[in-house]
Structure formats: C-alpha cells, structure tokens
Scaffold this motif. Structure first.
Motif, PDB file in Angstrom:
ATOM      1  N   PHE A  53       0.854  -1.185   0.000  1.00 34.50           N
ATOM      2  CA  PHE A  53       0.000   0.000   0.000  1.00 34.50           C
ATOM      3  C   PHE A  53       0.896   1.243   0.000  1.00 34.50           C
ATOM      4  O   PHE A  53       2.114   1.144   0.176  1.00 34.50           O
ATOM      5  CB  PHE A  53      -0.919  -0.022   1.221  1.00 34.50           C
ATOM      6  N   PRO A  54       0.325   2.434  -0.192  1.00 38.85           N
ATOM      7  CA  PRO A  54       1.167   3.628  -0.288  1.00 38.85           C
ATOM      8  C   PRO A  54       2.029   3.900   0.941  1.00 38.85           C
ATOM      9  O   PRO A  54       3.121   4.473   0.816  1.00 38.85           O
ATOM     10  CB  PRO A  54       0.150   4.755  -0.503  1.00 38.85           C
ATOM     11  N   ASN A  55       1.569   3.516   2.130  1.00 37.61           N
ATOM     12  CA  ASN A  55       2.333   3.862   3.337  1.00 37.61           C
ATOM     13  C   ASN A  55       2.857   2.663   4.117  1.00 37.61           C
ATOM     14  O   ASN A  55       3.530   2.841   5.135  1.00 37.61           O
ATOM     15  CB  ASN A  55       1.493   4.737   4.269  1.00 37.61           C
ATOM     16  N   VAL A  56       2.575   1.441   3.663  1.00 36.78           N
ATOM     17  CA  VAL A  56       3.042   0.251   4.370  1.00 36.78           C
ATOM     18  C   VAL A  56       2.718  -0.963   3.510  1.00 36.78           C
ATOM     19  O   VAL A  56       1.892  -0.880   2.591  1.00 36.78           O
ATOM     20  CB  VAL A  56       2.366   0.122   5.754  1.00 36.78           C
ATOM     21  N   ALA A  57       3.360  -2.079   3.803  1.00 35.94           N
ATOM     22  CA  ALA A  57       2.990  -3.341   3.167  1.00 35.94           C
ATOM     23  C   ALA A  57       2.570  -4.339   4.242  1.00 35.94           C
ATOM     24  O   ALA A  57       3.055  -4.292   5.379  1.00 35.94           O
ATOM     25  CB  ALA A  57       4.153  -3.914   2.366  1.00 35.94           C
ATOM     26  N   LEU A 111      13.416   4.801  19.802  1.00 31.37           N
ATOM     27  CA  LEU A 111      13.130   4.730  18.369  1.00 31.37           C
ATOM     28  C   LEU A 111      12.961   6.112  17.753  1.00 31.37           C
ATOM     29  O   LEU A 111      13.127   6.286  16.544  1.00 31.37           O
ATOM     30  CB  LEU A 111      11.876   3.894  18.114  1.00 31.37           C
ATOM     31  N   GLY A 112      12.622   7.087  18.571  1.00 33.04           N
ATOM     32  CA  GLY A 112      12.514   8.457  18.083  1.00 33.04           C
ATOM     33  C   GLY A 112      11.221   8.779  17.360  1.00 33.04           C
ATOM     34  O   GLY A 112      11.170   9.738  16.583  1.00 33.04           O
ATOM     35  N   LEU A 113      10.140   8.009  17.631  1.00 33.57           N
ATOM     36  CA  LEU A 113       8.861   8.332  16.996  1.00 33.57           C
ATOM     37  C   LEU A 113       8.259   9.570  17.648  1.00 33.57           C
ATOM     38  O   LEU A 113       8.528   9.882  18.806  1.00 33.57           O
ATOM     39  CB  LEU A 113       7.895   7.146  17.103  1.00 33.57           C
ATOM     40  N   ASP A 114       7.423  10.246  16.901  1.00 32.59           N
ATOM     41  CA  ASP A 114       6.858  11.532  17.316  1.00 32.59           C
ATOM     42  C   ASP A 114       5.572  11.312  18.106  1.00 32.59           C
ATOM     43  O   ASP A 114       4.533  10.952  17.533  1.00 32.59           O
ATOM     44  CB  ASP A 114       6.593  12.373  16.062  1.00 32.59           C
ATOM     45  N   LEU A 115       5.619  11.504  19.421  1.00 31.94           N
ATOM     46  CA  LEU A 115       4.424  11.366  20.257  1.00 31.94           C
ATOM     47  C   LEU A 115       3.523  12.573  20.033  1.00 31.94           C
ATOM     48  O   LEU A 115       3.838  13.691  20.439  1.00 31.94           O
ATOM     49  CB  LEU A 115       4.806  11.257  21.732  1.00 31.94           C
ATOM     50  N   ARG A 116       2.363  12.349  19.409  1.00 31.41           N
ATOM     51  CA  ARG A 116       1.447  13.431  19.098  1.00 31.41           C
ATOM     52  C   ARG A 116       0.369  13.616  20.155  1.00 31.41           C
ATOM     53  O   ARG A 116      -0.169  14.708  20.298  1.00 31.41           O
ATOM     54  CB  ARG A 116       0.773  13.175  17.745  1.00 31.41           C
ATOM     55  N   LEU A 117       0.029  12.540  20.874  1.00 36.28           N
ATOM     56  CA  LEU A 117      -1.092  12.638  21.805  1.00 36.28           C
ATOM     57  C   LEU A 117      -0.964  11.564  22.870  1.00 36.28           C
ATOM     58  O   LEU A 117      -0.646  10.420  22.586  1.00 36.28           O
ATOM     59  CB  LEU A 117      -2.415  12.474  21.043  1.00 36.28           C
ATOM     60  N   ASP A 118      -1.201  11.970  24.124  1.00 38.70           N
ATOM     61  CA  ASP A 118      -1.223  11.053  25.266  1.00 38.70           C
ATOM     62  C   ASP A 118      -2.489  11.386  26.038  1.00 38.70           C
ATOM     63  O   ASP A 118      -2.606  12.464  26.619  1.00 38.70           O
ATOM     64  CB  ASP A 118       0.022  11.263  26.134  1.00 38.70           C
ATOM     65  N   ARG A 119      -3.469  10.488  26.030  1.00 36.78           N
ATOM     66  CA  ARG A 119      -4.751  10.823  26.644  1.00 36.78           C
ATOM     67  C   ARG A 119      -5.314   9.637  27.412  1.00 36.78           C
ATOM     68  O   ARG A 119      -4.995   8.477  27.144  1.00 36.78           O
ATOM     69  CB  ARG A 119      -5.759  11.267  25.588  1.00 36.78           C
ATOM     70  N   PHE A 123      -0.323   8.056  21.028  1.00 31.11           N
ATOM     71  CA  PHE A 123      -0.324   8.044  19.567  1.00 31.11           C
ATOM     72  C   PHE A 123       1.016   8.574  19.061  1.00 31.11           C
ATOM     73  O   PHE A 123       1.341   9.749  19.253  1.00 31.11           O
ATOM     74  CB  PHE A 123      -1.462   8.901  19.015  1.00 31.11           C
ATOM     75  N   PHE A 124       1.774   7.687  18.409  1.00 27.94           N
ATOM     76  CA  PHE A 124       3.060   8.057  17.833  1.00 27.94           C
ATOM     77  C   PHE A 124       2.921   8.150  16.318  1.00 27.94           C
ATOM     78  O   PHE A 124       2.565   7.162  15.661  1.00 27.94           O
ATOM     79  CB  PHE A 124       4.132   7.007  18.162  1.00 27.94           C
ATOM     80  N   ARG A 125       3.192   9.323  15.778  1.00 26.49           N
ATOM     81  CA  ARG A 125       3.183   9.468  14.327  1.00 26.49           C
ATOM     82  C   ARG A 125       4.420   8.802  13.746  1.00 26.49           C
ATOM     83  O   ARG A 125       5.528   8.976  14.236  1.00 26.49           O
ATOM     84  CB  ARG A 125       3.151  10.949  13.947  1.00 26.49           C
ATOM     85  N   CYS A 126       4.220   8.031  12.686  1.00 29.64           N
ATOM     86  CA  CYS A 126       5.321   7.330  12.030  1.00 29.64           C
ATOM     87  C   CYS A 126       5.106   7.413  10.530  1.00 29.64           C
ATOM     88  O   CYS A 126       4.384   6.598   9.947  1.00 29.64           O
ATOM     89  CB  CYS A 126       5.372   5.878  12.506  1.00 29.64           C
ATOM     90  N   GLY A 127       5.700   8.417   9.893  1.00 29.83           N
ATOM     91  CA  GLY A 127       5.449   8.636   8.474  1.00 29.83           C
ATOM     92  C   GLY A 127       3.998   8.965   8.249  1.00 29.83           C
ATOM     93  O   GLY A 127       3.439   9.859   8.894  1.00 29.83           O
TER      94      GLY A 127
END
Length: 284
Positions: free
Chosen positions: A46-50, A179-187, A198-202
């Motif tokens: 798929f466009p963002n993962v297989a 790993l350095g993923l971007d934490l966008r939300l902790d709720r 929620f960690f944004r990854c690409g």
C-alpha cells in the motif's frame, strides 16, 4: 532515522489460503509472491506500508523460529518493520540507546517467474523493545509497485497499528526516546478505562494502549490489531460482507469525522477495523 512503517509481517500456516482471504478482504491482489530462506512470502504493498504474509516451508533458523511461534502463539502479527533512511547509522544509534541491533543483512526472495527481490534489514533485541519483534529496513532504491485493486471499494492504506502495553513508561522510553517516533497525543478516557499514546510514524500511527491505573509490569507488549483506511465505508462494508466475512454495521467513529466498521473473522485472528478518514489528533 526512522521515516515510516515499512511493513507488518503476519505469520500464517497456509500461505495460499491466507493470500486468497486477504485479497478478498482488501480488494487488492498481492504485488509479490516468492520464497527464500525457508519461507514463502506474499506482499500486499500500500502507499504507506505493506502487509507481508509469511509461512515456513523449508529448513532454516528463520523458518524454525516461525514454526515455534505458530506452535506457542498461533497465527498473527510476527513483527513490525520500520523504514530507515540510514540503516547503518540507526543500528549504531539503537545500540548506543540500549536496544541491541543486529548487523544489517540482506534478505532475498524469488518468485516463480525467476524475478528476485532483495531487502536489507536489522533485527532489534525483543526483550529490549518490550516484547514486540521490531525490524529496521533500509529504504529500497525504488518504491515497490502497489498492489492492484481487484474489486470496488478496496483498502487504500494503513491508518494505524495498535500495541497493547502493561507498562506505559516503558513504551514511552522505547517508542519515543529510543526509536525516536513523534508522540502526538497522550490521553486517558475513563469511559473506556484506556490510556492511549499516539506516535506518528510517516503516514501512519502507532497507537499504544494501556489500562488506566493498573500496576506497571514487565510482561511483554502484545499486538492489539490493525486499522485500515477505506474511501467509502458503506461500499467497503457491503463488499467485504459479500466476500463472506463477518462484519459489523458502519458506525460513527470515536474520532471526529470518521466512520468505522469491524471485521471479526480476519485471517490470522488479527483484530481489524476499517476507517473512512484519518483520525484527527490534537496538536497534530
């Protein structure tokens, strides 16, 4: 650095049956089926993962490890593979940050027509990642061809992958600090007794889920399922139901602007939902 999800590996006993099931579920045809290293693999790009379906068939340490996994755990998610734009550098970085990583090594799979695909990857120490098998993959020189639609209302891409953790602090350390993923939300949501990270990854999200107030333990994390995106949820729900799957009714999602439905009998027992749009994360 990690730039996205490369693929999600799913171990199955019968590759041909799983390919047929996922082709009907997704509404797309796999773009690659090959064998090598004692296993057979089918690749739905798929466009963002297989999604990588894998089944052991020969003699190798890799195949034996998969057989042991099938015997002890059963079918399901085998590994998360993250895409790296500097694999050698990330391997060194992981080792410095306390997650032992293997030296990058090539992997090779050959299709029945003789064509070959090669990857280069590294495996992270499973104990150091909290129990999830994590791979780092070098980005290919050219993107792999996308899986081709074979029906109306196909799956368009991955929305998010869910990991259930008994230790939020460990998850923050592994996925955020190391790993350095971007934490966008902790709720927290008391209604669901759930804390979600929620960690944004690409172009996808890794969601860590935990119970509120429970004592942190050293038990391993486990797979909580996959959420795929569809353009037309009602049409996709009707198509998947007609293909013989047990699906829920389409309902309003928990995130604003989304509609979702559940597929209850996905091959490999992977909890699966379909979403109509990207969930909007606060502070995105």
């Amino acid at each position: 650095m990690i730039v996205g999800l490369d693929h999600i590996a799913l171990v199955v006993r019968d590759l041909d049956a799983a390919v047929d099931d996922y082709a009907r579920l997704f509404g797309v045809t796999p773009d690659w089926i090959g064998r090598g290293g004692g296993v057979r693999q089918a690749w739905f790009q798929f466009p963002n993962v297989a999604l990588d379906l894998i089944s052991p068939e020969g003699e190798s340490a890799f195949a034996d490890g998969m057989r042991a996994h099938l015997d002890s755990v059963g079918e399901g998610v085998w590994a998360l593979a993250f895409a790296s734009d500097d694999l050698a550098g990330d391997v060194k970085l992981m080792n410095r940050r306390g997650i032992p990583a293997s030296e990058p090594a090539p992997m090779r799979t050959k299709a029945e027509d003789g064509s070959v695909r090669e990857w280069t990857g590294s495996s992270l120490d499973q104990k150091a990642t909290g129990g999830t098998r994590i791979l780092l993959m070098a980005q290919p020189a050219q993107p792999w061809p996308l899986a081709k639609p074979n029906a109306e209302a196909p799956i368009t891409q991955l929305d998010h992958v869910v990991i259930v953790t008994p230790n939020v602090d460990r998850a923050l350390a592994v996925y955020g600090a190391k790993l350095g993923l971007d934490l966008r939300l902790d709720r927290e949501n008391p209604k669901w007794n759930a804390r979600q990270l929620f960690f944004r990854c690409g172009d996808a999200v890794v969601e860590m889920g935990a119970k509120i107030g429970g004592p942190a333990t050293d038990d391993p994390d486990r797979s909580g399922g996959l959420a795929w995106r569809v353009a037309e949820p009602h049409a996709a729900q009707a198509r998947i139901a007609a293909a013989g799957f047990d699906v829920s009714e389409v309902r309003v999602g928990r995130k604003p602007g989304t509609h979702v439905f559940t597929v209850r009998d996905v091959p490999g027992g992977v909890p699966t939902i379909m979403l109509s749009a990207e969930p909007q994360l606060e502070n995105a």
